[in-house]
Design a protein around this motif. Sequence first.
Motif, mmCIF file in Angstrom:
data_model
loop_
_atom_site.group_PDB
_atom_site.id
_atom_site.type_symbol
_atom_site.label_atom_id
_atom_site.label_comp_id
_atom_site.label_asym_id
_atom_site.label_seq_id
_atom_site.Cartn_x
_atom_site.Cartn_y
_atom_site.Cartn_z
ATOM 1 N N UNK A 1 0.468 20.137 6.124
ATOM 2 C CA UNK A 1 -0.781 21.370 6.393
ATOM 3 C C UNK A 1 -1.312 21.778 6.509
ATOM 4 N N UNK A 2 -1.393 22.561 5.315
ATOM 5 C CA UNK A 2 -2.434 23.475 4.599
ATOM 6 C C UNK A 2 -3.669 23.221 4.071
ATOM 7 N N UNK A 3 -2.987 21.253 4.056
ATOM 8 C CA UNK A 3 -3.923 20.573 3.441
ATOM 9 C C UNK A 3 -4.799 19.424 4.491
ATOM 10 N N UNK A 4 -4.357 19.609 5.747
ATOM 11 C CA UNK A 4 -5.256 18.839 7.145
ATOM 12 C C UNK A 4 -4.448 17.395 6.675
ATOM 13 N N UNK A 5 -3.095 17.519 6.540
ATOM 14 C CA UNK A 5 -2.537 15.463 6.122
ATOM 15 C C UNK A 5 -2.054 15.604 7.727
ATOM 16 N N UNK A 6 -1.819 14.281 8.092
ATOM 17 C CA UNK A 6 -1.381 13.695 9.725
ATOM 18 C C UNK A 6 0.614 13.516 9.210
ATOM 19 N N UNK A 7 1.104 13.455 10.098
ATOM 20 C CA UNK A 7 2.361 13.205 9.264
ATOM 21 C C UNK A 7 3.355 13.078 10.089
ATOM 22 N N UNK A 8 2.931 12.909 11.343
ATOM 23 C CA UNK A 8 3.347 12.067 12.906
ATOM 24 C C UNK A 8 3.095 10.493 12.697
ATOM 25 N N UNK B 1 -0.173 8.032 0.227
ATOM 26 C CA UNK B 1 -1.298 8.855 -0.528
ATOM 27 C C UNK B 1 -2.439 8.995 0.336
ATOM 28 N N UNK B 2 -2.590 10.240 0.986
ATOM 29 C CA UNK B 2 -3.575 10.388 1.993
ATOM 30 C C UNK B 2 -4.748 11.085 1.694
ATOM 31 N N UNK C 1 -9.776 16.034 3.309
ATOM 32 C CA UNK C 1 -11.017 16.589 2.553
ATOM 33 C C UNK C 1 -11.019 17.216 2.063
ATOM 34 N N UNK C 2 -9.296 18.087 1.802
ATOM 35 C CA UNK C 2 -9.688 18.928 0.731
ATOM 36 C C UNK C 2 -9.187 18.361 -0.777
ATOM 37 N N UNK C 3 -7.388 17.049 -0.605
ATOM 38 C CA UNK C 3 -7.030 17.282 -1.427
ATOM 39 C C UNK C 3 -6.152 15.793 -1.139
ATOM 40 N N UNK C 4 -6.138 14.944 -2.121
ATOM 41 C CA UNK C 4 -5.132 13.895 -1.936
ATOM 42 C C UNK C 4 -3.936 14.113 -2.222
#
Length: 253
Positions: A47-54, A73-74, A77-80
Amino acid sequence: MAKTICVTNQKGGVAKTTTSNAIGLGFKKKGYKVLLIDLDPQGNLSFSVKAEVDESATIYDVLKGDVSVHDAIQKTEIIDIIPSNIILSGVDLEFTHTGREFLLKEALSSVQNEYDYIVIDTPPSLNILTINAFAVADCIIIPMLADIFSLQGITQLYETITRVKKYCNPAIKIEGILLTRYNPRLILSSEIRETAEMIAQQLGTTIFDTYIRASVSIQEVHTQQEDMYKYASRNNAVKDYMNFVKELITRGI
């Protein structure tokens, strides 16, 4: 080949996820290629790095063998990151076959040469997910609050690491204990640090020179899903984390 860092503590609320986030973004800020692995079913790092998890592949799919590491790997915009979600909480019952301790190690072998650092955030428990992280890690960082309850849990953690070192990963090293939400002006904090230093010495490790001061802004950064080094660069805790990354580099990590 990537240096793999595991951030762990079976006690919750010690800033483990924040530390994983700060290490990863700190190394990236220094120009290194970094991959975060969220092994906590709560998915807070994701969540903290805006990853999509659903709707996207997670570390669960990788461990199960349904998806390759590269596909999971996503590149946010913040990090992989390879994200996590609540489905991961059932792996202790689901993964019972021989060799289950090495699922993560086998999976990450294909990307070891694509990154400088892999940072793994572990769940607040000593389960098969944590064992998998220990089995692949080069070194372990233990965030710890400056209180007596945190001290009590370190010995149990050390026993688990020792077993993994014996049976799964002889090269693993406890790099050190990081004091978080620390107030250097409190007498109790200084006393806890002294006790922690004695315990660290008994465990064959050290207390990091850097400590992380308490800060409400850190939680705000996570809520806003921002890079802490850009969003709150003047914050004391953020400055502490940047100094911590510098200390890791100085140590040769």
